[in-house]
Structure formats: C-alpha cells, structure tokens
Design a protein around this motif. Structure first.
Motif, PDB file in Angstrom:
ATOM      1  N   THR A   1      -7.730  -3.653  14.505  1.00 44.02           N
ATOM      2  CA  THR A   1      -6.910  -4.379  13.530  1.00 44.02           C
ATOM      3  C   THR A   1      -7.487  -5.759  13.253  1.00 44.02           C
ATOM      4  O   THR A   1      -7.607  -6.185  12.097  1.00 44.02           O
ATOM      5  CB  THR A   1      -5.472  -4.509  14.059  1.00 44.02           C
ATOM      6  OG1 THR A   1      -4.944  -3.205  14.321  1.00 44.02           O
ATOM      7  CG2 THR A   1      -4.589  -5.231  13.049  1.00 44.02           C
TER       8      THR A   1
ATOM      9  N   GLU B   1       2.008   8.478   1.000  1.00 39.57           N
ATOM     10  CA  GLU B   1       1.370   7.195   0.686  1.00 39.57           C
ATOM     11  C   GLU B   1      -0.102   7.178   1.110  1.00 39.57           C
ATOM     12  O   GLU B   1      -0.959   6.652   0.381  1.00 39.57           O
ATOM     13  CB  GLU B   1       2.138   6.059   1.363  1.00 39.57           C
ATOM     14  CG  GLU B   1       3.530   5.854   0.768  1.00 39.57           C
ATOM     15  CD  GLU B   1       4.394   4.923   1.602  1.00 39.57           C
ATOM     16  OE1 GLU B   1       3.927   4.481   2.687  1.00 39.57           O
ATOM     17  OE2 GLU B   1       5.541   4.641   1.189  1.00 39.57           O
TER      18      GLU B   1
ATOM     19  N   GLU C   1      -1.404   0.141   7.153  1.00 39.22           N
ATOM     20  CA  GLU C   1      -1.767  -0.985   6.274  1.00 39.22           C
ATOM     21  C   GLU C   1      -3.190  -1.457   6.576  1.00 39.22           C
ATOM     22  O   GLU C   1      -3.951  -1.810   5.669  1.00 39.22           O
ATOM     23  CB  GLU C   1      -0.778  -2.140   6.466  1.00 39.22           C
ATOM     24  CG  GLU C   1       0.650  -1.838   6.051  1.00 39.22           C
ATOM     25  CD  GLU C   1       0.809  -1.606   4.553  1.00 39.22           C
ATOM     26  OE1 GLU C   1      -0.088  -1.987   3.791  1.00 39.22           O
ATOM     27  OE2 GLU C   1       1.842  -1.035   4.147  1.00 39.22           O
ATOM     28  N   THR C   2      -3.559  -1.441   7.859  1.00 32.18           N
ATOM     29  CA  THR C   2      -4.936  -1.809   8.234  1.00 32.18           C
ATOM     30  C   THR C   2      -5.927  -0.770   7.719  1.00 32.18           C
ATOM     31  O   THR C   2      -7.003  -1.115   7.215  1.00 32.18           O
ATOM     32  CB  THR C   2      -5.052  -1.947   9.758  1.00 32.18           C
ATOM     33  OG1 THR C   2      -4.064  -2.849  10.242  1.00 32.18           O
ATOM     34  CG2 THR C   2      -6.427  -2.463  10.155  1.00 32.18           C
TER      35      THR C   2
ATOM     36  N   TYR D   1      -5.597   1.028   5.097  1.00 33.99           N
ATOM     37  CA  TYR D   1      -5.734   0.858   3.653  1.00 33.99           C
ATOM     38  C   TYR D   1      -6.724  -0.257   3.325  1.00 33.99           C
ATOM     39  O   TYR D   1      -7.497  -0.150   2.366  1.00 33.99           O
ATOM     40  CB  TYR D   1      -4.376   0.558   3.012  1.00 33.99           C
ATOM     41  CG  TYR D   1      -3.357   1.670   3.142  1.00 33.99           C
ATOM     42  CD1 TYR D   1      -3.758   3.006   3.258  1.00 33.99           C
ATOM     43  CD2 TYR D   1      -1.995   1.401   3.197  1.00 33.99           C
ATOM     44  CE1 TYR D   1      -2.839   4.021   3.404  1.00 33.99           C
ATOM     45  CE2 TYR D   1      -1.060   2.421   3.340  1.00 33.99           C
ATOM     46  CZ  TYR D   1      -1.495   3.726   3.444  1.00 33.99           C
ATOM     47  OH  TYR D   1      -0.577   4.732   3.589  1.00 33.99           O
ATOM     48  N   ARG D   2      -6.707  -1.302   4.126  1.00 32.60           N
ATOM     49  CA  ARG D   2      -7.665  -2.396   3.910  1.00 32.60           C
ATOM     50  C   ARG D   2      -9.087  -1.914   4.176  1.00 32.60           C
ATOM     51  O   ARG D   2     -10.010  -2.214   3.404  1.00 32.60           O
ATOM     52  CB  ARG D   2      -7.325  -3.582   4.821  1.00 32.60           C
ATOM     53  CG  ARG D   2      -6.013  -4.256   4.492  1.00 32.60           C
ATOM     54  CD  ARG D   2      -5.763  -5.479   5.341  1.00 32.60           C
ATOM     55  NE  ARG D   2      -6.715  -6.567   5.035  1.00 32.60           N
ATOM     56  CZ  ARG D   2      -6.546  -7.806   5.452  1.00 32.60           C
ATOM     57  NH1 ARG D   2      -5.494  -8.130   6.196  1.00 32.60           N
ATOM     58  NH2 ARG D   2      -7.431  -8.741   5.163  1.00 32.60           N
TER      59      ARG D   2
ATOM     60  N   GLN E   1       5.087   8.469   4.619  1.00 33.96           N
ATOM     61  CA  GLN E   1       3.805   7.830   4.930  1.00 33.96           C
ATOM     62  C   GLN E   1       2.634   8.761   4.636  1.00 33.96           C
ATOM     63  O   GLN E   1       1.560   8.309   4.230  1.00 33.96           O
ATOM     64  CB  GLN E   1       3.802   7.385   6.397  1.00 33.96           C
ATOM     65  CG  GLN E   1       4.687   6.167   6.650  1.00 33.96           C
ATOM     66  CD  GLN E   1       4.910   5.895   8.122  1.00 33.96           C
ATOM     67  OE1 GLN E   1       4.915   6.821   8.943  1.00 33.96           O
ATOM     68  NE2 GLN E   1       5.109   4.635   8.484  1.00 33.96           N
TER      69      GLN E   1
ATOM     70  N   GLN F   1       3.301   2.120  10.529  1.00 34.55           N
ATOM     71  CA  GLN F   1       3.099   1.449   9.243  1.00 34.55           C
ATOM     72  C   GLN F   1       2.104   0.290   9.316  1.00 34.55           C
ATOM     73  O   GLN F   1       1.211   0.193   8.464  1.00 34.55           O
ATOM     74  CB  GLN F   1       4.430   0.976   8.659  1.00 34.55           C
ATOM     75  CG  GLN F   1       4.334   0.497   7.208  1.00 34.55           C
ATOM     76  CD  GLN F   1       3.816   1.568   6.260  1.00 34.55           C
ATOM     77  OE1 GLN F   1       4.131   2.755   6.409  1.00 34.55           O
ATOM     78  NE2 GLN F   1       3.003   1.173   5.294  1.00 34.55           N
ATOM     79  N   PRO F   2       2.209  -0.606  10.303  1.00 34.37           N
ATOM     80  CA  PRO F   2       1.182  -1.663  10.382  1.00 34.37           C
ATOM     81  C   PRO F   2      -0.232  -1.098  10.527  1.00 34.37           C
ATOM     82  O   PRO F   2      -1.187  -1.644   9.951  1.00 34.37           O
ATOM     83  CB  PRO F   2       1.596  -2.467  11.621  1.00 34.37           C
ATOM     84  CG  PRO F   2       3.052  -2.204  11.779  1.00 34.37           C
ATOM     85  CD  PRO F   2       3.264  -0.803  11.317  1.00 34.37           C
TER      86      PRO F   2
END
Length: 453
Positions: free
Chosen positions: A343, A119, A80-81, A83-84, A116, A76-77
């Motif tokens: 990251t 998503e 999230e990166t 997605y950025r 996930q 998940q982390p």
C-alpha cells in the motif's frame, strides 16, 4: 525405493525460468519497467492477474500470500490501492492490447462483496481492452464455502466464464486436520449452479500428501470427484514448509504420508483419471480431451507461467496486487509481499515492485528447453537449434551427460537426438528439468524449494 531416495530432492515447479528465487531486489524498478516496455510485443494480446489476499478462514496447508480476517471492511481500502496501481500499469502496458486471459486469485477472491466484484471488473474494463464476446479465458478461484448462488450469477454477468473450485480432499478426517471442513453437498451445489449459468470450464483443485491421506482414502475422493465430472483437475503435491509458512506449523509432520505413499497416490491418480477419459497435461494438471489445454498440448502449443499450464504463450502477464508477479517481454518482477508495504509503495512511488530479473539470452534458451519438457514431456533439439541458432549438443554438452543417469533409471528414452520422458519420468519431471537449470548448483542440495516427491 532406490529411485525415491535418489530423486526425493527439493526443486522448482518451473512456473518461470529463472524461478522467483533468482529475483533480485537490487535491480531498480525503473530499469525493469523500461526493459519490459522495450521488449514487449505490443501487437500481442495480454493476460491480467489480480491478487486478492483475504481469507475468512485459515487452511493449514496453504502456502499462498494471504491475510486471515473476518473483517470484510478491509477489502475496500485494498481495492482502492489496486485501482491506483492498475491505472499506472495501464499507462505502461495496455496499448489497447486485447485481454485474452484474466484471472483473479488469492486468498479468496470471493471474500469481496458482489458490488466490489462489479466495481473491480468495471475498473479493469476502463483501463484495459477486455473482451465482451465470451471468447477469452476469464477465470476466478472459488472457495465453495464463500460462494452463494447470487455471487456466481454476478461473476457470470461481469464476464467470467471459467471457475476453479478449491476442494483438496473429501475425507472428513483429512479436512479436519487441515482446518478445511467443506461438506460435499456445498461443493456440489456450487458446481450445479455454475453449470446452470453456463460457465464453459470448471476446474477442481485437489491436494495429495496431506495428513492422514492413504492410497485408499484418496482413491475414494477421486471416485466421487470423477463422478462430479469437472472439465479440468489440478492435483497438487503438498509442500510441507512450516518454517516458511506459519499456518503449516499446525500440521503434525508425523501424520503426513511417506514419499513412497505420495508417489503411489500420484501414480494411482494418473491411472484412474486416464481410465476416466482425462488427458494427463503434466505434473499436476488433467483435462478432458476437448479442453483447450489438451488441444494446445496435442498441437505442441502448451505453455507454463505463474498461473500454471496455459494456452496463452503469446501473452505478456500484467499482474496487480500484493505479491503479484508480472512477466513483460524479457522481464519478470514481483510486487511487495507485505500488505502495508504494498500500500505504501503504490501510494508513494506509483508502483509496488520489490524485486525482479531481466532475462539473458541463456535464460530464454534454457526456459524454452524446460518448457518443452514440462509441457510436452519431450525435447526436440532441432527445434531449439532453429529457434535460437545454436548447436544444441555443444551448448548443452554437460547437461546431456547428466541425462545419462536418467536414461539408466528409465526416466527418459532417446531415439537419435530426440528425448522423450517415460511414464515414470513424468512423475519426476521437475528433477529432469533441473538438469538444464543453470542456477541450481550441481551435486548440492537446493534450498527455498518444495520437495519433488
């Protein structure tokens, strides 16, 4: 035997030209982005790639950029990166261009949970113009040990229509030696479920050159695989580079087949798959005659990029994730290779670009020549002259002289100016392409590449 000694060199696989060895960390990311935007064809469709590096198990042969972990919470982390990074890439390159090709690679993309996956695909749809008519090539790499029937249903519902199954070899002794124990029943179950769900194309990956493989053992694997009737087959040459890939240190080099055996395995593989009705697309790919790769090759429209052979020559490739390589207009660039560095770069700089190259006119010309050879096993100088407004014989005088040795060795034939690669030459197509590579020093050993045979 003499030919094997002469041509058993190291060389590129030519998923790009210039190859990644030429990517320069001194080039500023800003200049790469600016030139990419300026040279991109904003009316053409896009290809997207997402790299998911996690694997629950290590396969000793693997040369992919991966993170071995059983901890699923690490995904998940990372997402999230991604997605950025994805949001920034969309602002630079999306321009509402339709996405004709999408691929998730790894690692093991199915390491992430079904939720996930939903998503991630939703995020891609929010930032890019993904198709919803099932007409694009939306593919994902699958480890049959990590794909439940429910996961396959999720993938189909979210828009995937092509899958690639990692198999490598069906011989238990070979599987044990490379730490990839995968019962045939497991692979067959994924194959059957995928067909039931209506995936339009199923590829299977095999590798030759692994420990304990013989002509006979790989022939037995091929018999079973042909019976499973995949739409495409990728039969890769194992590159033993233990100094570069730590997991390969677990492989005993004394147990690897000789170059002569590897070449015999490849020749037998080609003969056997041709007899079974497949078309030899090139180097390591085979497809059914009605497959889009075979049709593109027959029409002279096949292309090669970082994802291998493709029908989408017109697409810019926008890649995201750790170590991912993008091809935008006249620019190639690669993201940070280390997960922590990736990251940090995305968080602090809004991009992860580590190194790249801006293509010169000479790069474009030579890249077109190499693409003709590696995709179509022929070279039509008149087409190059027309496209780039040059005199081929003058431009490539030194290269044409080097081809004389290939002709003497029966690797190519010339009819007038037209050059065609013989069946023997197809086995050594990488070496023939190297003749047109301006970055490889002539008469010197190459470093940083895998062996051709």
């Amino acid at each position: 035997m003499d030919l094997i000694k002469r041509y058993d060199l190291s060389g590129p696989r030519y998923t790009s030209y210039p190859t990644a060895v030429q990517f320069d960390p001194a080039l500023s990311p800003e200049s790469l982005i600016t030139q990419g935007q300026a040279s991109a064809d904003k009316s053409a469709p896009l290809s997207l790639y997402v790299h998911i590096p996690f694997c629950a198990h290590v396969c000793y042969y693997c040369a992919c950029n991966k993170v071995i972990t059983r901890n699923r919470d690490r995904a998940q982390p990372y997402l999230e990166t991604v997605y950025r990074e994805m949001k920034q890439l969309s602002q630079w390159y999306s321009d509402d261009r339709i996405v004709d090709q999408l691929h998730w690679g790894g690692g093991t993309p199915t390491f992430i949970s079904d939720q996930q996956m939903h998503e991630l695909m939703s995020a891609l749809r929010s930032q890019f113009n993904l198709r919803d008519d099932d007409k694009g090539d939306y593919s994902i790499e699958i480890d049959p040990r990590e794909a439940s029937p429910e996961t396959l249903e999720v993938l189909r519902k979210t828009g995937f229509n092509r899958i690639s199954l990692g198999v490598q070899d069906l011989d238990p002794k070979v599987q044990s030696a490379v730490n990839r124990v995968q019962p045939l029943e497991q692979t067959q179950a994924v194959l059957d479920k995928s067909r039931q769900l209506g995936f339009s194309s199923i590829n299977m990956d095999l590798i030759y050159g692994l420990p304990h493989q013989t002509e006979q053992s790989f022939d037995a694997t091929l018999d079973v695989v042909i019976g499973m009737n995949p739409d495409r087959l990728s039969v890769f040459n194992y590159a033993h580079l233990p100094d570069r890939f730590r997991s390969q240190k677990h492989i005993n080099s004394d147990e690897l087949p000789s170059p002569e055996t590897k070449l015999a395995i490849l020749q037998n593989t080609i003969d056997k798959l041709l007899d079974a009705g497949y078309v030899y697309i090139g180097m390591d790919h085979f497809a059914k005659p009605d497959d889009s790769l075979a049709l593109a090759q027959a029409a002279g429209q096949l292309h090669r990029n970082f994802q291998g052979y493709t029908t989408h020559a017109e697409c810019d490739l926008v890649a995201m994730g750790v170590s991912a390589i993008s091809q935008i207009g006249r620019v190639y660039y690669q993201n940070e290779h280390d997960l922590a560095a990736y990251t940090q770069a995305v968080t602090q700089q809004q991009h992860a670009i580590k190194r790249g190259v801006c293509l010169t006119d000479d790069d474009l010309i030579r890249g077109a020549v190499i693409n003709q050879l590696i995709c179509h096993f022929e070279l039509n100088p008149a087409a190059i002259e027309k496209r780039f407004n040059l005199n081929f014989d003058q431009y490539f005088a030194a290269e044409l002289a080097e081809l004389a040795q290939f002709e003497d060795d029966g690797l190519i034939q010339r009819q007038g100016r037209h050059i065609s690669v013989t069946p023997s030459g197809r086995l050594l197509i990488r070496r023939i392409c190297m003749a047109f590579d301006a970055y490889i020093p002539k008469q010197q050993p190459t470093r940083g590449y895998s062996r051709i045979i």
